[in-house]
Design a protein around this motif. Structure first.
Motif, PDB file in Angstrom:
ATOM      1  N   ALA A   1      45.795 -18.617  25.811  1.00 24.60           N
ATOM      2  CA  ALA A   1      45.343 -18.001  24.571  1.00 24.60           C
ATOM      3  C   ALA A   1      46.408 -18.174  23.480  1.00 24.60           C
ATOM      4  O   ALA A   1      47.599 -18.321  23.783  1.00 24.60           O
ATOM      5  CB  ALA A   1      45.085 -16.510  24.796  1.00 24.60           C
ATOM      6  N   PRO A   2      46.000 -18.153  22.234  1.00 30.45           N
ATOM      7  CA  PRO A   2      46.995 -18.212  21.146  1.00 30.45           C
ATOM      8  C   PRO A   2      47.952 -17.034  21.232  1.00 30.45           C
ATOM      9  O   PRO A   2      47.568 -15.920  21.594  1.00 30.45           O
ATOM     10  CB  PRO A   2      46.134 -18.124  19.883  1.00 30.45           C
ATOM     11  CG  PRO A   2      44.790 -18.611  20.300  1.00 30.45           C
ATOM     12  CD  PRO A   2      44.631 -18.140  21.724  1.00 30.45           C
TER      13      PRO A   2
ATOM     14  N   PHE B   1      41.277 -20.245   9.351  1.00 31.88           N
ATOM     15  CA  PHE B   1      42.341 -20.890  10.105  1.00 31.88           C
ATOM     16  C   PHE B   1      42.602 -22.288   9.582  1.00 31.88           C
ATOM     17  O   PHE B   1      41.725 -22.918   8.969  1.00 31.88           O
ATOM     18  CB  PHE B   1      41.931 -21.024  11.582  1.00 31.88           C
ATOM     19  CG  PHE B   1      41.953 -19.747  12.346  1.00 31.88           C
ATOM     20  CD1 PHE B   1      40.804 -18.980  12.469  1.00 31.88           C
ATOM     21  CD2 PHE B   1      43.110 -19.303  12.969  1.00 31.88           C
ATOM     22  CE1 PHE B   1      40.807 -17.795  13.190  1.00 31.88           C
ATOM     23  CE2 PHE B   1      43.130 -18.118  13.687  1.00 31.88           C
ATOM     24  CZ  PHE B   1      41.972 -17.363  13.790  1.00 31.88           C
TER      25      PHE B   1
ATOM     26  N   GLN C   1      49.877 -22.137  20.605  1.00 31.95           N
ATOM     27  CA  GLN C   1      48.962 -22.195  21.738  1.00 31.95           C
ATOM     28  C   GLN C   1      49.403 -23.291  22.694  1.00 31.95           C
ATOM     29  O   GLN C   1      49.350 -24.474  22.363  1.00 31.95           O
ATOM     30  CB  GLN C   1      47.521 -22.428  21.285  1.00 31.95           C
ATOM     31  CG  GLN C   1      46.528 -22.310  22.427  1.00 31.95           C
ATOM     32  CD  GLN C   1      45.081 -22.424  21.978  1.00 31.95           C
ATOM     33  OE1 GLN C   1      44.763 -23.153  21.045  1.00 31.95           O
ATOM     34  NE2 GLN C   1      44.189 -21.685  22.634  1.00 31.95           N
TER      35      GLN C   1
ATOM     36  N   ALA D   1      46.786 -18.844   9.798  1.00 30.75           N
ATOM     37  CA  ALA D   1      45.580 -18.077   9.506  1.00 30.75           C
ATOM     38  C   ALA D   1      45.859 -17.111   8.367  1.00 30.75           C
ATOM     39  O   ALA D   1      46.990 -16.631   8.203  1.00 30.75           O
ATOM     40  CB  ALA D   1      45.108 -17.311  10.737  1.00 30.75           C
TER      41      ALA D   1
ATOM     42  N   ASN E   1      49.571 -15.612   9.006  1.00 33.43           N
ATOM     43  CA  ASN E   1      50.024 -15.530  10.403  1.00 33.43           C
ATOM     44  C   ASN E   1      50.132 -16.937  10.967  1.00 33.43           C
ATOM     45  O   ASN E   1      49.406 -17.847  10.553  1.00 33.43           O
ATOM     46  CB  ASN E   1      49.020 -14.752  11.259  1.00 33.43           C
ATOM     47  CG  ASN E   1      48.851 -13.310  10.836  1.00 33.43           C
ATOM     48  OD1 ASN E   1      49.724 -12.723  10.191  1.00 33.43           O
ATOM     49  ND2 ASN E   1      47.713 -12.733  11.190  1.00 33.43           N
TER      50      ASN E   1
ATOM     51  N   TYR F   1      50.379 -18.994  14.851  1.00 32.89           N
ATOM     52  CA  TYR F   1      50.150 -18.857  16.279  1.00 32.89           C
ATOM     53  C   TYR F   1      50.599 -20.122  16.999  1.00 32.89           C
ATOM     54  O   TYR F   1      50.467 -21.233  16.474  1.00 32.89           O
ATOM     55  CB  TYR F   1      48.661 -18.621  16.583  1.00 32.89           C
ATOM     56  CG  TYR F   1      48.085 -17.453  15.828  1.00 32.89           C
ATOM     57  CD1 TYR F   1      47.501 -17.632  14.590  1.00 32.89           C
ATOM     58  CD2 TYR F   1      48.145 -16.172  16.347  1.00 32.89           C
ATOM     59  CE1 TYR F   1      46.989 -16.567  13.871  1.00 32.89           C
ATOM     60  CE2 TYR F   1      47.631 -15.087  15.647  1.00 32.89           C
ATOM     61  CZ  TYR F   1      47.064 -15.304  14.402  1.00 32.89           C
ATOM     62  OH  TYR F   1      46.560 -14.242  13.700  1.00 32.89           O
TER      63      TYR F   1
ATOM     64  N   SER G   1      36.496 -13.147   5.197  1.00 33.14           N
ATOM     65  CA  SER G   1      36.592 -13.723   6.536  1.00 33.14           C
ATOM     66  C   SER G   1      38.040 -14.076   6.828  1.00 33.14           C
ATOM     67  O   SER G   1      38.855 -14.187   5.907  1.00 33.14           O
ATOM     68  CB  SER G   1      35.730 -14.987   6.636  1.00 33.14           C
ATOM     69  OG  SER G   1      36.255 -16.017   5.811  1.00 33.14           O
ATOM     70  N   TRP G   2      38.348 -14.245   8.084  1.00 37.33           N
ATOM     71  CA  TRP G   2      39.591 -14.869   8.479  1.00 37.33           C
ATOM     72  C   TRP G   2      39.359 -16.391   8.442  1.00 37.33           C
ATOM     73  O   TRP G   2      38.299 -16.870   8.847  1.00 37.33           O
ATOM     74  CB  TRP G   2      39.988 -14.458   9.894  1.00 37.33           C
ATOM     75  CG  TRP G   2      40.650 -13.127   9.971  1.00 37.33           C
ATOM     76  CD1 TRP G   2      40.077 -11.942  10.319  1.00 37.33           C
ATOM     77  CD2 TRP G   2      42.020 -12.841   9.699  1.00 37.33           C
ATOM     78  NE1 TRP G   2      41.001 -10.936  10.274  1.00 37.33           N
ATOM     79  CE2 TRP G   2      42.212 -11.457   9.902  1.00 37.33           C
ATOM     80  CE3 TRP G   2      43.121 -13.620   9.311  1.00 37.33           C
ATOM     81  CZ2 TRP G   2      43.458 -10.826   9.723  1.00 37.33           C
ATOM     82  CZ3 TRP G   2      44.346 -13.000   9.130  1.00 37.33           C
ATOM     83  CH2 TRP G   2      44.514 -11.622   9.337  1.00 37.33           C
TER      84      TRP G   2
ATOM     85  N   GLY H   1      43.427 -26.252  10.778  1.00 37.80           N
ATOM     86  CA  GLY H   1      42.865 -27.051  11.848  1.00 37.80           C
ATOM     87  C   GLY H   1      43.787 -27.226  13.039  1.00 37.80           C
ATOM     88  O   GLY H   1      43.376 -27.748  14.079  1.00 37.80           O
TER      89      GLY H   1
ATOM     90  N   TYR I   1      48.817 -22.973  14.777  1.00 39.53           N
ATOM     91  CA  TYR I   1      47.761 -22.658  13.822  1.00 39.53           C
ATOM     92  C   TYR I   1      48.247 -21.637  12.801  1.00 39.53           C
ATOM     93  O   TYR I   1      48.948 -20.691  13.157  1.00 39.53           O
ATOM     94  CB  TYR I   1      46.536 -22.070  14.527  1.00 39.53           C
ATOM     95  CG  TYR I   1      45.840 -23.000  15.478  1.00 39.53           C
ATOM     96  CD1 TYR I   1      46.207 -23.063  16.818  1.00 39.53           C
ATOM     97  CD2 TYR I   1      44.790 -23.820  15.047  1.00 39.53           C
ATOM     98  CE1 TYR I   1      45.554 -23.917  17.697  1.00 39.53           C
ATOM     99  CE2 TYR I   1      44.141 -24.673  15.923  1.00 39.53           C
ATOM    100  CZ  TYR I   1      44.528 -24.714  17.238  1.00 39.53           C
ATOM    101  OH  TYR I   1      43.879 -25.563  18.108  1.00 39.53           O
TER     102      TYR I   1
END
Lengths: 113, 112
Positions: free
Chosen positions: B44-45, B103, B39, B90, B35, B37, B100-101, B105, B88
């Motif tokens: 919010a993202p 991301f 921001q 992810a 994914n 994103y 886990s997810w 940096g 970002y």
């Protein structure tokens, strides 16, 4: 319309506790996996915790394991994050996210004396 | 240190095409979808790309995503001033230490 609204943030002293809530609407909450993601001031995104749609499967980031507890109430369309033994490095905006595809606006948690 | 690696910054002039890379490993990008994103400051993202290359409704087709092996890329064509933001990537990570997810940096995009 899908809505995720976080609440419960605020200023807390180191070692203290806080409970975040995320109210969901506009979709069948009980059908979706949920997550908490945080962002420290001026920093990037950090995943915190995951909970399956039924609540039977839960994962945590190593940085919060043993201190934070994620839970959900599908009857109330709500997601929670119980945060204990808070540290300065937990200071961040906390977002709830549906499958990391839809995000709330976030709630700020500040850990400081 | 983020699990996924992105360049910290990128830039371009209006109308240009810019790409942002995201490098991972076999346990995340190599075996799961990516994914992206966007921001904007103080917000919010916002989901830009999901499942490697799918755009949610409302996201302009100037934004596109791709994945190859353990790397992914976000391309922005016809760069506009309003594209100036942090980006970002992810992915879900199937690590034996615990799923886990993860991301990247983040990449700060500047429109010159």
């Amino acid at each position: 319309e899908v809505q995720l609204v976080e609440s419960g943030g605020g200023l807390v002293q180191p070692g203290g506790s806080l409970r975040l809530s995320c109210a969901a609407s506009g979709f069948t909450f009980s059908s979706y996996e949920m997550n908490w993601v945080r962002q420290a001031p001026g920093k990037g995104l950090e995943w915190v915790s995951y909970i399956s749609s039924s609540g039977s499967t839960i994962y945590y980031a190593d940085s919060v394991k043993g201190r934070f507890t994620i839970s959900r109430d599908n009857a109330k369309n709500s997601l929670y994050l119980q945060m204990n033994s808070l540290r300065a490095e937990d200071t961040a905006v906390y977002y709830c996210a549906r499958e990391l595809l839809r995000w709330g606006q976030g709630t700020l948690v500040t850990v400081s004396s | 240190q983020s699990v996924l690696t992105q360049p910290p910054s990128a830039s371009g002039t209006p109308g240009q095409r810019v790409t942002i890379s995201c490098s991972g490993s076999s346990s995340n990008i190599g075996s799961n979808t990516v994914n992206w994103y966007q921001q904007l400051p103080g917000t919010a993202p916002k989901l830009l790309i999901y499942s490697n290359n799918q755009r949610p409704s409302g996201v302009p087709d100037r934004f596109s995503g791709s994945k190859s092996g353990t790397s992914a890329s976000l391309a922005i064509s016809g760069l506009q001033s309003e594209d100036e933001a942090d980006y970002y990537c992810a992915a879900w990570d199937d690590s034996l230490n615990g799923p886990s997810w993860v991301f990247g940096g983040g990449t700060k995009l500047t429109v010159l």
